[in-house]
Design an enzyme around this catalytic site. Structure first.
Site, PDB file in Angstrom:
ATOM      1  N   ASN A   7      45.162  35.436  38.015  1.00  0.00           N
ATOM      2  CA  ASN A   7      45.275  34.131  38.665  1.00  0.00           C
ATOM      3  C   ASN A   7      45.420  33.064  37.579  1.00  0.00           C
ATOM      4  OD1 ASN A   7      44.972  31.785  40.096  1.00  0.00           O
ATOM      5  ND2 ASN A   7      43.092  32.398  41.156  1.00  0.00           N
ATOM      6  N   ARG A  88      48.649  35.870  41.444  1.00  0.00           N
ATOM      7  CA  ARG A  88      48.494  34.936  42.563  1.00  0.00           C
ATOM      8  C   ARG A  88      49.484  33.787  42.397  1.00  0.00           C
ATOM      9  NH1 ARG A  88      44.335  30.094  43.103  1.00  0.00           N
ATOM     10  NH2 ARG A  88      44.811  29.519  45.246  1.00  0.00           N
ATOM     11  N   HIS A 177      45.345  29.067  50.920  1.00  0.00           N
ATOM     12  CA  HIS A 177      44.224  30.027  50.960  1.00  0.00           C
ATOM     13  C   HIS A 177      44.526  31.258  51.824  1.00  0.00           C
ATOM     14  CE1 HIS A 177      42.026  25.960  50.722  1.00  0.00           C
ATOM     15  NE2 HIS A 177      42.010  26.461  49.508  1.00  0.00           N
ATOM     16  N   ARG A 236      39.789  15.470  48.217  1.00  0.00           N
ATOM     17  CA  ARG A 236      41.056  15.257  48.942  1.00  0.00           C
ATOM     18  C   ARG A 236      40.776  14.722  50.343  1.00  0.00           C
ATOM     19  NH1 ARG A 236      43.405  21.221  48.007  1.00  0.00           N
ATOM     20  NH2 ARG A 236      42.058  21.553  46.218  1.00  0.00           N
ATOM     21  N   GLU A 379      39.561  37.232  46.980  1.00  0.00           N
ATOM     22  CA  GLU A 379      41.015  37.144  46.844  1.00  0.00           C
ATOM     23  C   GLU A 379      41.536  38.130  45.798  1.00  0.00           C
ATOM     24  OE1 GLU A 379      40.016  32.962  46.669  1.00  0.00           O
ATOM     25  OE2 GLU A 379      41.984  32.527  47.526  1.00  0.00           O
TER      26      GLU A 379
END
Ligand code: ADP
Length: 392
Positions: A7, A88, A177, A236, A379
């Site tokens: 990743n 990823r 995600h 955010r 993940e």
């Protein structure tokens, strides 16, 4: 077979090596501050963490250190033992609805989509190139965060803006995600003992999104064109009235980039609380009587409840609600407040069971009409599984 999950961020590289198909994690690590001063990396092996400070001018050098560590720790004798490397990638656009083997055309498409993920997609390409050079014989794959959401219908992924914005500029909802939503949905189906389920998966970390998953397929998700839609996040804003943007630009003379930074880095929990983007700090603030922290938490929880309610209606019911990622797995208070807000749907929280962090747990009572679970996400494992299947 040994499979590596990778990743890459713009200045970081995280990895985990697995023995597959046993899914046994052999070693993991993270390289930080790549291309910056004071770079270092941390390796985790047999539960022990070892930190090394060293110069990491680019991702290729980080990759070479990674291989050196695998050899020195006797995890691999020869590089040929690593049969697959899965990378990823944040943005796969409409091109990719599943994990694919890397070729030049795939890299060109990831590059083309960089304007939608300017920090992430170029970093992923750097990582792929580094891995190709250092381990040329491994099958390289790319696992997209957006792929799981490609099953959404047009009516759910389009915005009600001029249609040409979609045809000419690819403006649509892509989601985020996806690898995590897919992982926890698969696990939830295992727990429930069937695949024909209606699930609402809540990935609530620093970034956060909620998905409606029917029979294992995503039918709707809260993230949008970029990872700043839907839920209120650490820093955010999530969903806002789009006209706020030109209004504030006119009032403050901010540039598009400055407004974008404000909406991505200075909003959310941080913007409202004025204290922090980290939910632990906000909780501390609430305990000390900080009113803006309490307001931020209220708004944060409200938005999660709103999305669950919306997807409950869209799914025409719900067999389980899943909490995952940093906040979802660890914030006892946030989970309790969300479950309390869902009483009208028959959700009955079990306060004792909910008093847990980071562990797969049923957190509602037997009488709850919808069971709620904590399912820690993984993940890296999901990337390894897909890569194993393609490399086999
Ligand atoms: P990212 O989106 O960066 O992958 P994570 O899923 O790792 O984020 O979530 C990180 C966030 O999880 C932190 O910013 C913090 O808000 C939250 N978090 C982590 N541990 C706890 C905890 N014990 N209690 C409450 N919140 C926590």
């Amino acid at each position: 077979m040994k499979v590596l999950s990778v990743n890459c961020g713009s200045s970081s590289l995280k990895f985990q090596l697995y023995e597959m198909p046993e899914e046994k994690a052999l070693i993991s690590g993270v390289f930080e501050r790549i291309g910056m001063k004071e770079s270092f990396y941390t390796i985790k092996i047999n539960g022990e963490k070892i930190k090394t400070e060293t110069d990491l001018p680019n991702h290729k050098v980080a990759f070479e250190f990674l291989i050196k560590e695998l050899k020195e720790n006797k995890i691999v004798k020869s590089l040929d033992e690593i049969k697959g490397i899965g990378h990823r990638v944040v943005q796969g656009g409409s091109y990719f609805d599943k994990t694919v083997v890397v070729d030049e055309d795939v890299i060109a498409k990831i590059d083309e989509l960089s304007s939608l993920a300017p920090l992430h997609n170029p970093a992923a390409i750097t990582g792929i190139r580094a891995a190709q050079e250092v381990v040329p014989n491994a099958t390289q794959t790319v696992v997209f965060d957006t792929a799981f959401h490609q099953t959404m219908e047009e009516e759910n992924y389009l915005y009600a803006v001029p249609y040409e914005w979609y045809t000419d500029y690819k403006v649509r909802r892509y989601g985020a995600h996806g690898t995590s939503h897919k992982y926890v949905a698969l696990r939830a189906n295992q727990i429930l003992g069937r695949n024909n389920t209606k699930l609402i998966t809540c990935h609530i970390g620093n970034g956060a999104s909620i998905s409606a998953v029917k029979n294992g397929e995503c039918i709707n998700t809260s993230m949008g064109l970029t990872p700043n839609a839907g839920l209120i996040m650490g820093s955010r804003c999530g969903d806002i009235d789009a006209t706020i943007v030109p209004y504030i630009m006119e009032k403050t003379k901010m540039s598009p980039k400055e407004v974008d930074t404000a909406l991505n880095k200075k909003s959310g929990l941080l913007g409202i609380s004025g204290v922090s983007s980290d939910s632990r700090d906000v909780e501390d603030g609430i305990n000390k009587g900080n009113k803006r922290c309490a307001l931020a938490q209220k708004m944060y929880v409200r938005r999660i409840i709103d999305y669950i309610a919306k997807y409950y209606v869209e799914l025409e019911g719900c067999d389980a609600i899943i909490f995952t990622a940093g906040v979802g797995e660890n914030s006892i208070g946030t989970r309790r407040e969300v479950m309390d807000g869902l009483k009208v749907l028959g959700v009955i929280a079990d306060p004792e069971a909910n008093n847990v962090r980071g562990k797969e747990t049923l957190i509602t009572t037997k009488d709850s009409k919808i069971p709620c679970y904590i399912i820690p996400t993984d993940e890296e494992l999901m990337i390894a599984r897909d890569t194993y299947l393609l490399a086999k």
